[in-house]
Write an enzyme that holds these catalytic residues in place. Structure first.
Site, PDB file in Angstrom:
ATOM      1  N   HIS A 175       0.819  -1.222   0.000  1.00 57.71           N
ATOM      2  CA  HIS A 175       0.000   0.000   0.000  1.00 57.71           C
ATOM      3  C   HIS A 175       0.848   1.265   0.000  1.00 57.71           C
ATOM      4  CE1 HIS A 175      -4.026  -1.849   0.699  1.00 57.71           C
ATOM      5  NE2 HIS A 175      -3.235  -2.883   0.964  1.00 57.71           N
TER       6      HIS A 175
ATOM      7  N   ASP B 162       3.486   9.285  -0.776  1.00 59.42           N
ATOM      8  CA  ASP B 162       2.303   8.542  -0.346  1.00 59.42           C
ATOM      9  C   ASP B 162       2.030   7.447  -1.376  1.00 59.42           C
ATOM     10  OD1 ASP B 162       0.067   7.988   1.210  1.00 59.42           O
ATOM     11  OD2 ASP B 162      -0.654  10.062   1.215  1.00 59.42           O
TER      12      ASP B 162
END
Ligand code: GDG
Length: 468
Positions: A156, A364
């Site tokens: 992720h 991110d």
């Protein structure tokens, strides 16, 4: 249809009202909702000694099986190797990365414990899908225990450039562990390319003609598969009574001012200080906007046992206090700095009330807030998304105002542009963004990954398809 077994560090089934959950939990809940799946992981509780006792609970068709960890595990594996070594390193923060042997041992031990406990629960035709950086060695541990089922892994967070990764002692061991999976997924092509570069130049591996990757005597399929929202569920939630209530409450409290919004876990990767400084810069460059605009920054505490997270919390409070002290007037406060977590429905109403959403992480994996903001807007008067080029989401959401979060000038200019943007441009940008969020949703992500995993199962040699 095979059963899907999801393994992740934490398991958190939905609760009424939708208490605060990180991006991964939100996505897995959505992915498993229509699956009669099993979700295995840590309960979040610790005991003085590891018992291996499994607790099960079901909600909305998902069965959760959790175990408690030993206190030392939590320290070395969760707070240690996961959150003080891999998290900062994979977000390019070598300066914050702790390289401690005890952390590495704790990480290996917990992955072993997970595998040992999960092993008896695995049925012959299960597909196993392991989530995120906490559990990279899981497939190797399961294989050592005779599991031959198809096993996939999804990361992720970003996969770092090779030059960054090699600062980790025993980096090869970590990458070698990934080669025990059949399918490995990354959020973006950029992270996938970084992985391939490592495999080729550091591990002496190769890209096969069919696109597979071969190294350490094993082959895997590596893909870029961006995660999405459960856009439909989000739209329903945005129309719910608590969402409408929080929208109206926000509208009232705006008293005609424009609202810039930030929603983040309180984490140094999210660029919170840089964002506040950019807002301060904007106020200095555009004093005509003073009193017309304010920023609501909602940053909920996570990983509070890790020192770096206590530091960022203190710095953020000091910074917002300083900006308010310097700029506020008796009837106007530029920054509303809120740490209280909100229900997801409440949050949807807040997103809708925002004129501009600032999603400016320094790095991110994806960033679901950007997608949630878009999903919450209504076509009549959609807000503008300002998005960091270093968020995985930027590779999909090109109609946002893309910024460099390290440059206060750049972000300040984008704020100015967003506030001035006319309604037709806002609508045109939002429509395209919204189409993308609706199309590339969490079901598309899950289905694409599961299809690859099913394919991996079929590719196994005959003796392997009788596997247990
Ligand atoms: C990791 C990766 C990747 C935030 N405040 C509240 C609240 N939230 C929810 C948001 C959103 C989630 O937390 C945050 O998701 P992100 O995607 O922004 O970030 P991470 O937690 O770092 O997640 C990330 C993600 O995994 C999925 O793959 O996108 O890149 O770092 O859903 O809404 N939720 C509630 N109250 C709050 O106050 N209920």
């Amino acid at each position: 249809m095979s059963r899907l077994v999801v393994v992740s560090n934490r398991v958190s089934l939905p609760e009424p009202g939708g208490a605060s959950q990180g991006g991964l939990a939100v996505a897995i809940n959505a992915a498993l909702r229509q699956y009669s799946g099993l979700w295995f992981g840590w309960s979040g509780q610790s005991t003085p000694e590891f018992t291996g006792r499994i607790s099960t609970r079901s909600a909305e068709g998902v069965t959760a099986a959790t175990i408690d960890l030993e206190e030392q595990d939590v320290h070395e594996y969760y707070n240690g190797f996961a959150n003080r070594t891999l998290w900062p390193l994979f977000h390019y923060r070598i300066d914050l990365t702790a390289f401690e042997r005890a952390y590495g041992s704790g990480y290996a031990r917990v992955n072993r414990r997970f595998a040992e406990t999960l092993r008896p629960l695995i049925e012959r035709d299960d597909m196993i899908w392991v989530q995120d950086y906490h559990l990279i060695p899981m497939a190797r541990e399961l294989r050592e225990r005779g599991v031959e089922n198809a096993i996939g892994f999804f990361l992720h967070i970003p996969w770092p450039a090779r030059e960054i990764l090699v600062t980790l002692p025993r980096h090869q061991q970590l990458v070698e562990a990934l080669f025990h999976y059949d399918v490995v997924g990354f959020q973006t092509q950029e992270w996938l390319d970084a992985f391939i570069a490592y495999v080729r130049y550091e591990a002496g591996g190769e890209v096969l003609p069919d696109g597979g990757l071969r190294a350490f005597g094993r082959t895997l399929r590596a893909v870029a598969l961006p995660i999405g929202l459960d856009a439909e569920e989000f739209a329903t939630m945005a129309a719910s009574a608590p969402a409408v209530e929080s929208f109206e409450r926000m509208q009232e409290s705006k008293i005609g001012r424009k609202m810039l919004l930030g929603v983040d876990r309180l984490d140094y990767s999210k660029g919170l200080e840089e964002r506040l400084m950019a807002f301060e810069r904007f106020l200095a460059d555009h004093p005509e906007h003073k009193r017309e605009v304010f920023m609501l920054q909602i940053s909920t505490h996570t990983r509070s046992d890790v020192e770096e997270y206590q530091d960022i919390s203190a710095r953020l409070d000091a910074l917002s206090g300083r900006i308010n002290g310097a700029c506020a007037e008796m009837d106007w406060i530029p920054v509303r700095n809120v740490h209280r977590p909100h229900g997801r429905d409440e949050l949807a109403g807040i997103y809708r009330a925002a004129d501009v959403c600032l999603v400016t992480p320094l790095r991110d994996g994806m960033n679901l807030v950007a997608k949630e903001f878009v999903a919450s807007q209504v076509e009549d008067d959609p807000g503008v998304l300002i998005l960091s080029r270093f968020a995985g989401a930027a590779s999909q959401m090109k109609e946002a105002l893309i910024v460099n979060p390290f440059s206060q000038e750049d972000v300040a200019d984008a704020i100015n542009r967003a506030l001035k943007m006319d309604i037709s441009e806002r609508r045109a940008r939002w429509r395209t963004l919204h189409e993308g969020v609706a199309k590339h949703d969490v079901a598309a992500w899950r289905n694409a990954f599961v299809m690859l995993l099913e394919g991996a199962g079929l590719e196994q040699p005959p003796e392997k398809s009788n596997r247990k």
